[in-house]
Design an enzyme around this catalytic site. Sequence first.
Site, PDB file in Angstrom:
ATOM      1  N   CYS A   1      -6.002   1.806  -2.100  1.00 31.89           N
ATOM      2  CA  CYS A   1      -5.186   3.003  -2.345  1.00 31.89           C
ATOM      3  C   CYS A   1      -4.504   2.992  -3.708  1.00 31.89           C
ATOM      4  O   CYS A   1      -3.900   3.996  -4.100  1.00 31.89           O
ATOM      5  CB  CYS A   1      -4.147   3.181  -1.243  1.00 31.89           C
ATOM      6  SG  CYS A   1      -2.896   1.871  -1.162  1.00 31.89           S
TER       7      CYS A   1
ATOM      8  N   CYS B   1      -2.659  -2.979  -3.426  1.00 28.28           N
ATOM      9  CA  CYS B   1      -3.899  -2.752  -2.677  1.00 28.28           C
ATOM     10  C   CYS B   1      -4.983  -2.208  -3.600  1.00 28.28           C
ATOM     11  O   CYS B   1      -4.720  -1.343  -4.440  1.00 28.28           O
ATOM     12  CB  CYS B   1      -3.620  -1.769  -1.544  1.00 28.28           C
ATOM     13  SG  CYS B   1      -5.098  -1.246  -0.633  1.00 28.28           S
TER      14      CYS B   1
ATOM     15  N   CYS C   1      -2.702   4.995   2.820  1.00 29.55           N
ATOM     16  CA  CYS C   1      -3.851   4.109   2.591  1.00 29.55           C
ATOM     17  C   CYS C   1      -4.830   4.190   3.775  1.00 29.55           C
ATOM     18  O   CYS C   1      -4.416   4.149   4.943  1.00 29.55           O
ATOM     19  CB  CYS C   1      -3.376   2.673   2.411  1.00 29.55           C
ATOM     20  SG  CYS C   1      -4.721   1.510   2.039  1.00 29.55           S
TER      21      CYS C   1
ATOM     22  N   CYS D   1       0.823  -1.209   0.000  1.00 31.45           N
ATOM     23  CA  CYS D   1       0.000   0.000   0.000  1.00 31.45           C
ATOM     24  C   CYS D   1       0.857   1.259   0.000  1.00 31.45           C
ATOM     25  O   CYS D   1       2.042   1.237   0.307  1.00 31.45           O
ATOM     26  CB  CYS D   1      -0.893   0.058   1.252  1.00 31.45           C
ATOM     27  SG  CYS D   1      -1.943  -1.375   1.530  1.00 31.45           S
TER      28      CYS D   1
END
Length: 353
Positions: free
Chosen positions: A71, A68, A41, A37
């Site tokens: 994000c 992810c 995030c 991430c």
Amino acid sequence: MMFDLPDSQTLYQALLSRDAAYDGRAYVGVTSTGIFCRLTCPARKPKFENCQFFATPGACIEAGFRACKRCHPVDAAAGNDPNVRRLLAALEARPGHRWGEGDVIAMGLDPSTTRRAFKRQFGMTFLEMARQRRLRDGFTTLSAGEPVIAAQLDAGFESPSAFRAAFARLVGVAPGAFRKDAQLLADWIDTPLGAMVAVACQHRLHLLEFADRKALPREVAKLQKRHPGGIGFGRPAVIDQAAEELAAYFAGQAARFETPLAYHGTGFEAEVWRALREIPAGETRSYGQLAKALGRPGSSRAVARANGANQIAVMIPCHRVLGADGALTGYGGGLWRKQRLIEIERSLSTSAA
């Protein structure tokens, strides 16, 4: 763009506070989920011990993490380049496709321009990114004890021969040559500097190398010849111990390795490797200084060759040897990794002091 990452505790605090100053400059891989991430995030924050930090999305992908879906770290790193975004969308839509330059051209894009754009943004090309994802999926399947055909399908290869050829290029041994009753077992260890391939028996670690090192296939092949019992997939306790010690090392907690090692080399090479392990973390030596410490002044070139023959990266710290003028010299894992390892150890020694 790449920049020198601060220590893991600083980055973890930035993750907890969603510090926008690190957006696009640092990423977190969460080992408990296999996802990476942006530090901003909005997802629930992981425990510190489950975090690995990277400077680029490419490094996260090399270490085996998936992007992810909240994000979108890869999309964010693409910036405003429409061609990069277009290829990323195509890869997301067909992650198992065997991408080649022909596909890039078919999309009306110039391969060389695309190559430079991806290198600039991610530290790897588009084709390398696609290949890393496919091979990692295949290796994970093999490590779980599944047959080669299952690994081939998980990796997105249309034919067994294509998967075997790609796998052989990575580790030097075709998947079918790996034996279920082997004495030596191979698995991956994820690190902030990229995935490492580890090979161990039930008692000692025989090989530890970064997965993208060009010499890896030759080193694995040499191990296979030396051991009539062959090599298989698995994770003995020795690899678990190595993974734990490497995690502590990269987290800036300790630079001491107790994992039992097997030395595959001449008597002189083993002597050099033991001397390397005696260099304190945070310090460096020249080849000449190491030769004198061994009582062999004038054997700098032989010491350098033994240094290059080392098959256990980090734990046998050949990165602690510099040129006579103090400059970085050749390192199989890449000079950028050598520089980062030296920086990690200097931080460790400063903290200890």
